[in-house]
Structures are given as C-alpha cells and as structure tokens.
Scaffold this motif. Structure first.
Motif, PDB file in Angstrom:
ATOM      1  N   ILE A 185       0.834  -1.205   0.000  1.00 41.71           N
ATOM      2  CA  ILE A 185       0.000   0.000   0.000  1.00 41.71           C
ATOM      3  C   ILE A 185       0.873   1.261   0.000  1.00 41.71           C
ATOM      4  O   ILE A 185       0.590   2.236  -0.710  1.00 41.71           O
ATOM      5  N   MET A 186       1.954   1.227   0.786  1.00 39.79           N
ATOM      6  CA  MET A 186       2.831   2.401   0.868  1.00 39.79           C
ATOM      7  C   MET A 186       3.410   2.764  -0.499  1.00 39.79           C
ATOM      8  O   MET A 186       3.447   3.933  -0.881  1.00 39.79           O
ATOM      9  N   SER A 187       3.856   1.756  -1.254  1.00 41.78           N
ATOM     10  CA  SER A 187       4.464   2.033  -2.564  1.00 41.78           C
ATOM     11  C   SER A 187       3.445   2.602  -3.534  1.00 41.78           C
ATOM     12  O   SER A 187       3.765   3.482  -4.342  1.00 41.78           O
ATOM     13  N   LYS A 189       0.787   4.406  -2.718  1.00 40.05           N
ATOM     14  CA  LYS A 189       0.532   5.788  -2.309  1.00 40.05           C
ATOM     15  C   LYS A 189       1.632   6.714  -2.823  1.00 40.05           C
ATOM     16  O   LYS A 189       1.357   7.830  -3.274  1.00 40.05           O
ATOM     17  N   GLN A 190       2.862   6.238  -2.761  1.00 42.18           N
ATOM     18  CA  GLN A 190       3.986   7.038  -3.252  1.00 42.18           C
ATOM     19  C   GLN A 190       3.914   7.230  -4.765  1.00 42.18           C
ATOM     20  O   GLN A 190       4.212   8.307  -5.280  1.00 42.18           O
ATOM     21  N   ASP A 191       3.521   6.166  -5.470  1.00 45.52           N
ATOM     22  CA  ASP A 191       3.379   6.258  -6.931  1.00 45.52           C
ATOM     23  C   ASP A 191       2.364   7.338  -7.313  1.00 45.52           C
ATOM     24  O   ASP A 191       2.614   8.162  -8.194  1.00 45.52           O
ATOM     25  N   PHE A 192       1.227   7.327  -6.637  1.00 50.00           N
ATOM     26  CA  PHE A 192       0.168   8.288  -6.959  1.00 50.00           C
ATOM     27  C   PHE A 192       0.549   9.698  -6.511  1.00 50.00           C
ATOM     28  O   PHE A 192       0.193  10.676  -7.167  1.00 50.00           O
ATOM     29  N   ARG A 193       1.304   9.771  -5.383  1.00 50.21           N
ATOM     30  CA  ARG A 193       1.713  11.089  -4.868  1.00 50.21           C
ATOM     31  C   ARG A 193       2.640  11.785  -5.871  1.00 50.21           C
ATOM     32  O   ARG A 193       2.659  13.015  -5.953  1.00 50.21           O
ATOM     33  N   ALA A 194       3.384  10.993  -6.627  1.00 49.61           N
ATOM     34  CA  ALA A 194       4.274  11.572  -7.641  1.00 49.61           C
ATOM     35  C   ALA A 194       3.481  12.327  -8.705  1.00 49.61           C
ATOM     36  O   ALA A 194       4.014  13.213  -9.373  1.00 49.61           O
ATOM     37  N   TYR A 195       2.191  11.993  -8.862  1.00 52.32           N
ATOM     38  CA  TYR A 195       1.325  12.682  -9.824  1.00 52.32           C
ATOM     39  C   TYR A 195       0.385  13.672  -9.129  1.00 52.32           C
ATOM     40  O   TYR A 195      -0.608  14.110  -9.696  1.00 52.32           O
ATOM     41  N   PHE A 201      -7.294   4.284   0.979  1.00 53.36           N
ATOM     42  CA  PHE A 201      -8.020   3.020   0.870  1.00 53.36           C
ATOM     43  C   PHE A 201      -9.016   2.923   2.022  1.00 53.36           C
ATOM     44  O   PHE A 201      -8.629   2.977   3.192  1.00 53.36           O
ATOM     45  N   GLU A 202     -10.292   2.751   1.701  1.00 52.71           N
ATOM     46  CA  GLU A 202     -11.295   2.521   2.735  1.00 52.71           C
ATOM     47  C   GLU A 202     -11.225   1.063   3.186  1.00 52.71           C
ATOM     48  O   GLU A 202     -10.719   0.197   2.463  1.00 52.71           O
ATOM     49  N   VAL A 227      -3.474  -5.886  -6.116  1.00 52.50           N
ATOM     50  CA  VAL A 227      -3.442  -4.419  -6.001  1.00 52.50           C
ATOM     51  C   VAL A 227      -2.979  -3.806  -7.314  1.00 52.50           C
ATOM     52  O   VAL A 227      -3.537  -2.794  -7.785  1.00 52.50           O
ATOM     53  N   GLU A 228      -2.015  -4.409  -7.944  1.00 51.54           N
ATOM     54  CA  GLU A 228      -1.503  -3.925  -9.220  1.00 51.54           C
ATOM     55  C   GLU A 228      -2.610  -3.962 -10.275  1.00 51.54           C
ATOM     56  O   GLU A 228      -2.792  -3.013 -11.058  1.00 51.54           O
ATOM     57  N   ARG A 229      -3.352  -5.047 -10.291  1.00 52.93           N
ATOM     58  CA  ARG A 229      -4.408  -5.226 -11.290  1.00 52.93           C
ATOM     59  C   ARG A 229      -5.546  -4.230 -11.077  1.00 52.93           C
ATOM     60  O   ARG A 229      -6.069  -3.634 -12.032  1.00 52.93           O
TER      61      ARG A 229
END
Length: 231
Positions: A185-187, A189-195, A201-202, A227-229
């Motif tokens: 989950i942390m990775s 969040k970081q990926d999306f934060r870069a954008y 996540f609820e 999660v990737e899918r």
C-alpha cells in the motif's frame, strides 16, 4: 545460487557485524529448500541437488567454518598484513554447533506421497480417508515421506522438528494490508503522490482486495498482483 554452503555462515557473521560470539548463536533460514530435492519428484534439470544436500550435512550438525573467503584478495592482504605485524597466522573460524537452522518450502506434490502411503495402510477405508483436504494430509507427514520426495535420509535426520504452516486466511491478508508499514500500500501511495494524487483506501476496499487475493491461493504474494491489477 553462485556461492558455497559456507557463505551462509559468512553472511551470518556479517549480519552480526563481525562479532563471532553473537554469530555462533545465530539463526540461518533457508527458503525454498524443496528445490534441492532429487529431480524425480521435481520437473527441470538435476543440478546436483543431492550434492547440495550432502554439503549442508556438516554445518547442520557441527563443523568449523573458515570465515575468510578463499581466493578473496582483500582477505589475503589482511592476513599478510596481520602476519607481518604479529608473525602469526591467525585463523578465524566459527563452530556451527549452536546455530539454529530453519528450512522451509512449498513442497508441491508432498501431500500426494503422504496420501498414497496412508491409502496403502487403509485398504477398505479409502472412502473415509479420501475426504481429507491437503492440509490434513500434510499434518500426517513423516520423515519417510520427505525421503520419498527426494531428500537424502541423512539430511532429513538432521531436521528434528517438522512444522506445517497454515494457509493465510482472508482475514490474515486483510490484516497485512491494514499494517501501516505494509510496503504494498505504501508504494502505491507514493506512486500516486508523484502525480499529485493523495491515494486513500477505505476498509471495505481493503477487505475486497484481501478476498480477491485469497482466491488465488498463493499467499501474501497475491496481494501484490491484485493491487496492481485493480489500480
């Protein structure tokens, strides 16, 4: 891969920051041990799996392992420098007697060997015994089953305790996802934060992800692919 058995002990010493006193009471954990079973139960080329088993016999019981790596130029230079200063050849070694060795693996097909053994003993009761699932079969494992699987009897004899690990439940997978230090989950969040996106996540979403991962029956690894899918 690419090393020798003694490198396991050298790695242990390195993890103990070179403290031999600490290292001699360390733990060596070897995963995917089923990959060194003889090839008659595992597909693929036989790369001297029995030889690897025999090489493990000495450290599993007790042996002295030279901590210096043979043919390593740095080790040789250090030894020469020490000999020049002291006039003595100092040999650094570690005894493996008090090291705890733990091995694990998936052991695909082991349950079939156990089932065949029990069937032979239970002629006339086949209908009752066939109702057991794979975990029930595995709980009845004996050393002779591991020998039949492809391990040397001497190697099996060095492993006195055999434990069967339960499959991760859907709740277990959910708890992994809820762990604040969970790298999956942390990775993301970081990926999306870069954008510039703040990803959250609820609880219901995490439960659904855990359910999808459980259906794949590949343990916690399934969480990564699910999660990737989904994302």
């Amino acid at each position: 891969m690419g090393g020798d058995i003694e490198d396991l002990i050298r790695d242990l010493v390195q993890e103990a920051d070179g403290d031999l006193e600490r290292a001699q009471y360390g733990i060596v954990y070897i995963d995917e041990i089923d990959k060194i079973a003889s090839s008659h139960h595992i597909s693929g080329p036989d790369v001297s799996r029995a030889g690897v088993q025999r090489a493990l016999l000495k450290p599993l019981e007790e042996t002295e392992v030279d901590i210096r790596i043979p043919h390593d130029p740095i080790s040789q230079i250090q030894a020469i420098e020490r000999y020049r200063k002291t006039g003595k050849r100092e040999k650094q070694s570690l005894n493996t007697r008090s090291i705890l060795f733990i091995v694990s693996g998936a052991f695909g097909g082991l349950s079939d060997i156990i089932r065949d053994r029990l069937r032979k003993k239970s002629i006339g009761f086949g209908a009752e015994i066939d109702t057991q699932d794979e975990m029930e079969w595995l709980r009845q494992v004996k050393p002779q089953d591991l020998v039949e699987y492809g391990f040397e009897s001497e190697f099996v004899g060095r492993i006195p305790v055999i434990s069967i690990l339960e499959e991760l439940s859907e709740q277990n997978l959910f708890e992994i996802l809820c762990n604040p230090n969970n790298p999956i989950i942390m990775s993301k969040k970081q990926d999306f934060r870069a954008y510039g996106i703040d990803l959250k996540f609820e609880e219901d979403a995490l439960r659904l992800l855990a359910r999808l991962a459980y259906q794949e029956h590949t343990g916690a690894r399934a969480l990564v692919s699910v999660v990737e899918r989904v994302l």
